[in-house]
Write a protein that holds these residues in place. Structure first.
Motif, PDB file in Angstrom:
ATOM      1  N   ARG A 142      28.871 -15.613 -44.780  1.00  0.00           N
ATOM      2  CA  ARG A 142      29.114 -15.664 -43.338  1.00  0.00           C
ATOM      3  C   ARG A 142      28.167 -14.709 -42.623  1.00  0.00           C
ATOM      4  N   ASP A 143      28.015 -14.923 -41.315  1.00  0.00           N
ATOM      5  CA  ASP A 143      27.182 -14.011 -40.535  1.00  0.00           C
ATOM      6  C   ASP A 143      28.063 -12.917 -39.940  1.00  0.00           C
ATOM      7  N   ASP A 144      27.466 -12.056 -39.130  1.00  0.00           N
ATOM      8  CA  ASP A 144      28.213 -10.919 -38.583  1.00  0.00           C
ATOM      9  C   ASP A 144      29.253 -11.324 -37.553  1.00  0.00           C
ATOM     10  N   ALA A 145      29.198 -12.557 -37.093  1.00  0.00           N
ATOM     11  CA  ALA A 145      30.179 -13.043 -36.131  1.00  0.00           C
ATOM     12  C   ALA A 145      31.325 -13.788 -36.816  1.00  0.00           C
ATOM     13  N   GLY A 146      31.272 -13.899 -38.153  1.00  0.00           N
ATOM     14  CA  GLY A 146      32.334 -14.585 -38.873  1.00  0.00           C
ATOM     15  C   GLY A 146      32.159 -16.088 -38.944  1.00  0.00           C
ATOM     16  N   ILE A 147      30.938 -16.555 -38.817  1.00  0.00           N
ATOM     17  CA  ILE A 147      30.648 -17.982 -38.927  1.00  0.00           C
ATOM     18  C   ILE A 147      30.168 -18.276 -40.349  1.00  0.00           C
ATOM     19  N   LEU A 148      30.750 -19.289 -40.976  1.00  0.00           N
ATOM     20  CA  LEU A 148      30.356 -19.680 -42.331  1.00  0.00           C
ATOM     21  C   LEU A 148      28.980 -20.320 -42.283  1.00  0.00           C
ATOM     22  N   VAL A 149      28.009 -19.718 -43.005  1.00  0.00           N
ATOM     23  CA  VAL A 149      26.633 -20.206 -42.932  1.00  0.00           C
ATOM     24  C   VAL A 149      26.210 -20.994 -44.167  1.00  0.00           C
ATOM     25  N   ARG A 150      26.846 -20.738 -45.321  1.00  0.00           N
ATOM     26  CA  ARG A 150      26.545 -21.523 -46.518  1.00  0.00           C
ATOM     27  C   ARG A 150      27.582 -21.209 -47.592  1.00  0.00           C
ATOM     28  N   THR A 151      27.637 -22.070 -48.602  1.00  0.00           N
ATOM     29  CA  THR A 151      28.493 -21.823 -49.755  1.00  0.00           C
ATOM     30  C   THR A 151      27.652 -21.884 -51.018  1.00  0.00           C
ATOM     31  N   GLU A 152      28.111 -21.208 -52.040  1.00  0.00           N
ATOM     32  CA  GLU A 152      27.405 -21.195 -53.327  1.00  0.00           C
ATOM     33  C   GLU A 152      28.429 -21.219 -54.451  1.00  0.00           C
ATOM     34  N   ARG A 153      28.170 -22.031 -55.455  1.00  0.00           N
ATOM     35  CA  ARG A 153      29.022 -22.079 -56.635  1.00  0.00           C
ATOM     36  C   ARG A 153      28.328 -21.363 -57.788  1.00  0.00           C
ATOM     37  N   LEU A 154      29.064 -20.485 -58.448  1.00  0.00           N
ATOM     38  CA  LEU A 154      28.535 -19.762 -59.603  1.00  0.00           C
ATOM     39  C   LEU A 154      29.396 -20.049 -60.822  1.00  0.00           C
ATOM     40  N   ARG A 155      28.768 -20.237 -61.958  1.00  0.00           N
ATOM     41  CA  ARG A 155      29.485 -20.216 -63.224  1.00  0.00           C
ATOM     42  C   ARG A 155      29.653 -18.754 -63.635  1.00  0.00           C
ATOM     43  N   THR A 156      30.863 -18.402 -63.973  1.00  0.00           N
ATOM     44  CA  THR A 156      31.123 -17.017 -64.370  1.00  0.00           C
ATOM     45  C   THR A 156      30.207 -16.594 -65.512  1.00  0.00           C
ATOM     46  N   LYS A 157      30.010 -17.478 -66.489  1.00  0.00           N
ATOM     47  CA  LYS A 157      29.215 -17.115 -67.664  1.00  0.00           C
ATOM     48  C   LYS A 157      27.737 -16.952 -67.346  1.00  0.00           C
ATOM     49  N   ASP A 158      27.286 -17.447 -66.184  1.00  0.00           N
ATOM     50  CA  ASP A 158      25.873 -17.327 -65.822  1.00  0.00           C
ATOM     51  C   ASP A 158      25.547 -16.027 -65.101  1.00  0.00           C
ATOM     52  N   ILE A 159      26.567 -15.328 -64.599  1.00  0.00           N
ATOM     53  CA  ILE A 159      26.309 -14.143 -63.772  1.00  0.00           C
ATOM     54  C   ILE A 159      25.626 -13.048 -64.569  1.00  0.00           C
ATOM     55  N   THR A 160      26.081 -12.809 -65.808  1.00  0.00           N
ATOM     56  CA  THR A 160      25.480 -11.727 -66.588  1.00  0.00           C
ATOM     57  C   THR A 160      24.010 -11.994 -66.874  1.00  0.00           C
ATOM     58  N   GLN A 161      23.654 -13.260 -67.055  1.00  0.00           N
ATOM     59  CA  GLN A 161      22.253 -13.580 -67.287  1.00  0.00           C
ATOM     60  C   GLN A 161      21.427 -13.362 -66.032  1.00  0.00           C
ATOM     61  N   ARG A 162      22.014 -13.618 -64.886  1.00  0.00           N
ATOM     62  CA  ARG A 162      21.309 -13.442 -63.611  1.00  0.00           C
ATOM     63  C   ARG A 162      20.894 -11.992 -63.389  1.00  0.00           C
ATOM     64  N   VAL A 163      21.763 -11.047 -63.795  1.00  0.00           N
ATOM     65  CA  VAL A 163      21.452  -9.636 -63.549  1.00  0.00           C
ATOM     66  C   VAL A 163      20.822  -8.955 -64.761  1.00  0.00           C
ATOM     67  N   LYS A 164      20.853  -9.621 -65.914  1.00  0.00           N
ATOM     68  CA  LYS A 164      20.373  -8.980 -67.139  1.00  0.00           C
ATOM     69  C   LYS A 164      18.893  -8.629 -67.046  1.00  0.00           C
ATOM     70  N   MET A 165      18.084  -9.527 -66.528  1.00  0.00           N
ATOM     71  CA  MET A 165      16.643  -9.291 -66.456  1.00  0.00           C
ATOM     72  C   MET A 165      16.303  -8.166 -65.484  1.00  0.00           C
ATOM     73  N   LYS A 166      17.215  -7.875 -64.562  1.00  0.00           N
ATOM     74  CA  LYS A 166      16.974  -6.817 -63.586  1.00  0.00           C
ATOM     75  C   LYS A 166      17.562  -5.481 -64.027  1.00  0.00           C
ATOM     76  N   ASN A 167      18.260  -5.477 -65.168  1.00  0.00           N
ATOM     77  CA  ASN A 167      18.857  -4.242 -65.689  1.00  0.00           C
ATOM     78  C   ASN A 167      19.808  -3.582 -64.687  1.00  0.00           C
ATOM     79  N   TYR A 168      20.573  -4.394 -63.959  1.00  0.00           N
ATOM     80  CA  TYR A 168      21.534  -3.823 -63.018  1.00  0.00           C
ATOM     81  C   TYR A 168      22.805  -3.388 -63.733  1.00  0.00           C
ATOM     82  N   TRP A 169      23.350  -4.242 -64.559  1.00  0.00           N
ATOM     83  CA  TRP A 169      24.550  -3.915 -65.332  1.00  0.00           C
ATOM     84  C   TRP A 169      24.681  -4.908 -66.479  1.00  0.00           C
ATOM     85  N   GLN A 170      25.516  -4.529 -67.434  1.00  0.00           N
ATOM     86  CA  GLN A 170      25.729  -5.365 -68.611  1.00  0.00           C
ATOM     87  C   GLN A 170      27.232  -5.546 -68.840  1.00  0.00           C
ATOM     88  N   GLY A 171      27.653  -6.767 -69.018  1.00  0.00           N
ATOM     89  CA  GLY A 171      29.061  -7.032 -69.232  1.00  0.00           C
ATOM     90  C   GLY A 171      29.601  -6.375 -70.483  1.00  0.00           C
TER      91      GLY A 171
END
Length: 402
Positions: A319-348
Motif C-alpha cells: 500500500r502507499d502512504d495514504a492506505g491505497i492498495l497498489v499491488r499484491t504479491e504471492r510468496l512461497r514460504t519455502k522460497d523466502i530463504t533462498q531469496r535472502v540467502k545470496m544477500k547474506n541477510y539471514w539464514q533460517g
C-alpha cells in the motif's frame, strides 16, 4: 488418541484426502471463484544449508532478587549455522473459533476463504470502515485458556509433550537470533512435565491516529483478500479484530515436542479439495531505500511465522502512504530463504539452531510446579529467567483437569 480429524498442512504428495471438520465459510463457494491464484502446494519444504559470519553481542550481568538463570547470547551465527536441527512437519490436530462477542467454539466457523481474485482489488482504499473498527482486546491469560480448553475438549494427550504455547512466543524466540532491539516477555510454568509458555504483553507507547490507521490497514487488507468478509458499507458493521480462527498444531523442534496455537488468516484448497492455509500481510510499497530493511526484517518475520505452522503461501498487499492498495504479491514460504540467502541477510537454519538452544536451556532449568518469566530486555545481551509470584489460574486449573 483424539478422534479429531486431521487436515494436511500443507498437503503431501500421494496423501489421501481427509474429511474436514466444522462448518466454516471455506467449505462452500469453491466453484465459480475464478482460476486459482495459488498453485497446488508441493511437498513440505526442507531446510537448506546455512552460513553467516557476524558475531552476537555479549550480555552484561544485572542483579535481581527474582533472578534465576541467564543465557548469554555469545555464539556466533557461523557457529549456529553448523548445527543441523530437525524440524518435524507441522500437523493440525484441532482448531477453535472466536466469534463476535468473544464466544469460543471448537470448530472452524470463523475460518475465512481466500479470494483468488484479490489482485483485481488493486486500488482499494484500506481506510474504508476505519471509524467502525472494533479493536482487538487484550485477553491476557484468558486467550491462553481458550487454547488449553481446546486441548481438553479434543482429548489431546500431553504425554511426552515438552512445550505448549502460542506460535507468537516461538516467533519471538526464533527472531531474536537476528533482531536484537525488540524486547519481549513470556510466562513459563512447568506442570506435570509440560512447560506452558503464556503470553505477556509489554506496555506499548500511546498510538497516534496515524499508528492506529496503519494497524487498521492490515485488517482491512485481510477483509479485501477474503470472501464473505464484513462489508462495511452495506450492513453497517465494522471489522472486528476479535473474531479469529486458531489452528492447534503439533510439531517437534530438535528434541522438543511442541503443541502450539496459531491464528490463521484464511485458507484455500487444491483442485481435489484439500485445504491449506494462506498468510495475509501488508507492507508499505518498496523503493531502493526500504527494500533491504524489508528483506532483512519483515521477510524474516514472515518466514518464521509461516514456516513454524507449515503455511505454504504468503500473500502481501503493498500500500502507499495514504492506505491505497497498489499491488499484491504471492510468496512461497519455502522460497523466502533462498531469496535472502545470496544477500547474506539471514539464514533460517540459524533461527532454528538458536531456538533449539533456548528451549534446551529453558526446559533443563525450570522446575516442576514453579513459575517464571522469560524476558529479553535492554541491553539485549542475554535472555533472563526470573522467578514469578504465581501461576495463572487457567494453567493451574488445566493441569488439575488433564
Amino acid at each position: 488418541m483424539s478422534e479429531f480429524p486431521m487436515t494436511v498442512l500443507p498437503p503431501l504428495q500421494n496423501n489421501q484426502n481427509r474429511s474436514n471438520f466444522g462448518r466454516g465459510r471455506w467449505q462452500s463457494g469453491y466453484n465459480n471463484r475464478g482460476p486459482p491464484l495459488l498453485p497446488r502446494p508441493g511437498p513440505y519444504s526442507q531446510r537448506q544449508n546455512y552460513g553467516f559470519g557476524s558475531k552476537f553481542s555479549h550480555g552484561n550481568g544485572r542483579e535481581s532478587e527474582h533472578f534465576v538463570s541467564e543465557m548469554k547470547l555469545t555464539k556466533s551465527e557461523e557457529t549456529l549455522s553448523r548445527k543441523i536441527i530437525q524440524f518435524q512437519e507441522p500437523s493440525e490436530i484441532a482448531c477453535y473459533s472466536r466469534i463476535e462477542g468473544g464466544v469460543v467454539y471448537f470448530d472452524d466457523r470463523s475460518l475465512r476463504l481466500f479470494k483468488r481474485t484479490v489482485c483485481e482489488d488493486v486500488g482499494a482504499d484500506l481506510n474504508k470502515g476505519f471509524e467502525s473498527f472494533v479493536e482487538k482486546r487484550d485477553l491476557g491469560s484468558q486467550g491462553f485458556g481458550d487454547l488449553l480448553a481446546c486441548i481438553r475438549n479434543k482429548n489431546i494427550p500431553l504425554q511426552n509433550i515438552h512445550f505448549v504455547t502460542f506460535r507468537n512466543n516461538l516467533n519471538k524466540i526464533l527472531a531474536t537470533a537476528y533482531i536484537r532491539n525488540e524486547p519481549w516477555k513470556m510466562g513459563v510454568h512447568k506442570r506435570r512435565g509440560v512447560v506452558y509458555l503464556d503470553v505477556h504483553k509489554l506496555p506499548e507507547r500511546p498510538q497516534s491516529q496515524l499508528d492506529s490507521r496503519r494497524c487498521y490497514w492490515g485488517y482491512a487488507f485481510e477483509n479485501v483478500a477474503t470472501e464473505n468478509s464484513t462489508v462495511t458499507d452495506i450492513d453497517g458493521k465494522g471489522i472486528d479484530a476479535n473474531v479469529e480462527f486458531c489452528s492447534v498444531i503439533k510439531t517437534k523442534l530438535g528434541a522438543h515436542r511442541i503443541i502450539m496455537g496459531a491464528e490463521m488468516d484464511c485458507c484455500d484448497s487444491t483442485d481435489d479439495g484439500r485445504r491449506f492455509y494462506v498468510e495475509l500481510k501488508t507492507s508499505r510499497e518498496l523503493d531502493y531505500r526500504t527494500e533491504e530493511r524489508y528483506e532483512r526484517e519483515k521477510l524474516l518475520k514472515f518466514w518464521i511465522q509461516s514456516f513454524l505452522a507449515g503455511v505454504p503461501y504468503i500473500v502481501i498487499g503493498f500500500r502507499d502512504d495514504a492506505g491505497i492498495l497498489v499491488r499484491t504479491e504471492r510468496l512461497r514460504t519455502k522460497d523466502i530463504t533462498q531469496r535472502v540467502k545470496m544477500k547474506n541477510y539471514w539464514q533460517g537454519g540459524v533461527c532454528l539452531a538458536f531456538a533449539d538452544e533456548v528451549l534446551c536451556w529453558l526446559y533443563g532449568t525450570v522446575k516442576e510446579n514453579e513459575d517464571y518469566v522469560l524476558q529479553f530486555v535492554p541491553p539485549f545481551h542475554r535472555l533472563e529467567l526470573l522467578r514469578a509470584e504465581s501461576c495463572p489460574d487457567i494453567i493451574a486449573e488445566h493441569a488439575e483437569q488433564i
